[in-house]
Scaffold this motif. Structure first.
Motif, mmCIF file in Angstrom:
data_model
loop_
_atom_site.group_PDB
_atom_site.id
_atom_site.type_symbol
_atom_site.label_atom_id
_atom_site.label_comp_id
_atom_site.label_asym_id
_atom_site.label_seq_id
_atom_site.Cartn_x
_atom_site.Cartn_y
_atom_site.Cartn_z
ATOM 1 N N ASP A 180 18.439 32.331 13.696
ATOM 2 C CA ASP A 180 19.231 33.332 12.984
ATOM 3 C C ASP A 180 20.711 33.193 13.340
ATOM 4 O O ASP A 180 21.583 33.363 12.480
ATOM 5 C CB ASP A 180 18.729 34.746 13.307
ATOM 6 N N ASN A 181 21.008 32.861 14.596
ATOM 7 C CA ASN A 181 22.402 32.655 14.994
ATOM 8 C C ASN A 181 23.009 31.467 14.257
ATOM 9 O O ASN A 181 24.179 31.503 13.873
ATOM 10 C CB ASN A 181 22.515 32.448 16.503
ATOM 11 N N HIS A 186 22.235 30.550 11.257
ATOM 12 C CA HIS A 186 22.504 31.044 9.903
ATOM 13 C C HIS A 186 23.804 31.847 9.877
ATOM 14 O O HIS A 186 24.632 31.677 8.977
ATOM 15 C CB HIS A 186 21.322 31.886 9.413
ATOM 16 N N TRP A 187 24.002 32.707 10.862
ATOM 17 C CA TRP A 187 25.249 33.471 10.949
ATOM 18 C C TRP A 187 26.441 32.527 11.084
ATOM 19 O O TRP A 187 27.483 32.736 10.447
ATOM 20 C CB TRP A 187 25.203 34.442 12.135
#
Length: 165
Positions: free
Chosen positions: A74-75, A77-78
């Motif tokens: 997820d990081n 993606h950010w």
């Protein structure tokens, strides 16, 4: 938290963020510089056991990437979403978001850009070469956005001090 600009919301003033970009201009940015900056970010993050992902790009090429303990996909993606903001606007992702906050709106409302692809959240900073302009990006994700931004600024300051000798 009160910032130097007197803000109570924890976000630095847009003007302060632009001053950081004026201050943190490098003499050059080679592949070796990109790697050194990435390692510096890893060192700073590890010293405080920060659960972050780190990304350094030269142009649009990802030259360095690290995921530290506690970070996730997820990081990553950010980071991609923050990088797109810096590439599009030429200023830090936090500065882009802060500009809209100071105008009384949000980046999402004002830009019309797909929030699944663009995030004006702190943590991505343009790598600027003095006299040439932005030539890459340095990004972190995993902390609150102002802290992501501050970590990148700390690393850029340390890198600039090392290369300016």
């Amino acid at each position: 938290m009160l910032t130097r600009g007197g803000r109570m919301d924890g976000f630095p003033a847009h003007e302060e963020l632009l001053a950081q970009e004026a201050e943190l201009q490098l003499p050059s940015f080679t592949y070796d510089d990109a790697w050194a900056l990435g390692l510096r970010l890893v060192e700073l993050a590890r010293a405080d056991a920060l659960p972050v992902a780190i990304d350094i790009r030269r142009g649009r090429q990802q030259v360095f990437h690290a995921g530290l303990a506690g970070s996730s996909a997820d990081n990553d993606h950010w980071i991609r979403r923050k990088v797109r903001v810096v590439e599009r606007f030429g200023t830090s992702s936090l500065a882009v978001g802060q500009l809209w906050r100071e105008r009384g709106t949000t980046f999402e409302q004002a830009s019309g850009l797909d929030p699944a692809r663009f995030a004006a959240a702190g943590g991505c900073f343009p790598v600027i070469v003095r006299g040439a302009g932005p030539v890459g990006t340095a990004a972190v994700s995993g902390l609150p956005q102002v802290e992501d931004h501050r970590l990148v600024v700390r690393a850029l300051r340390a890198h600039l001090a090392a290369v300016s000798g």
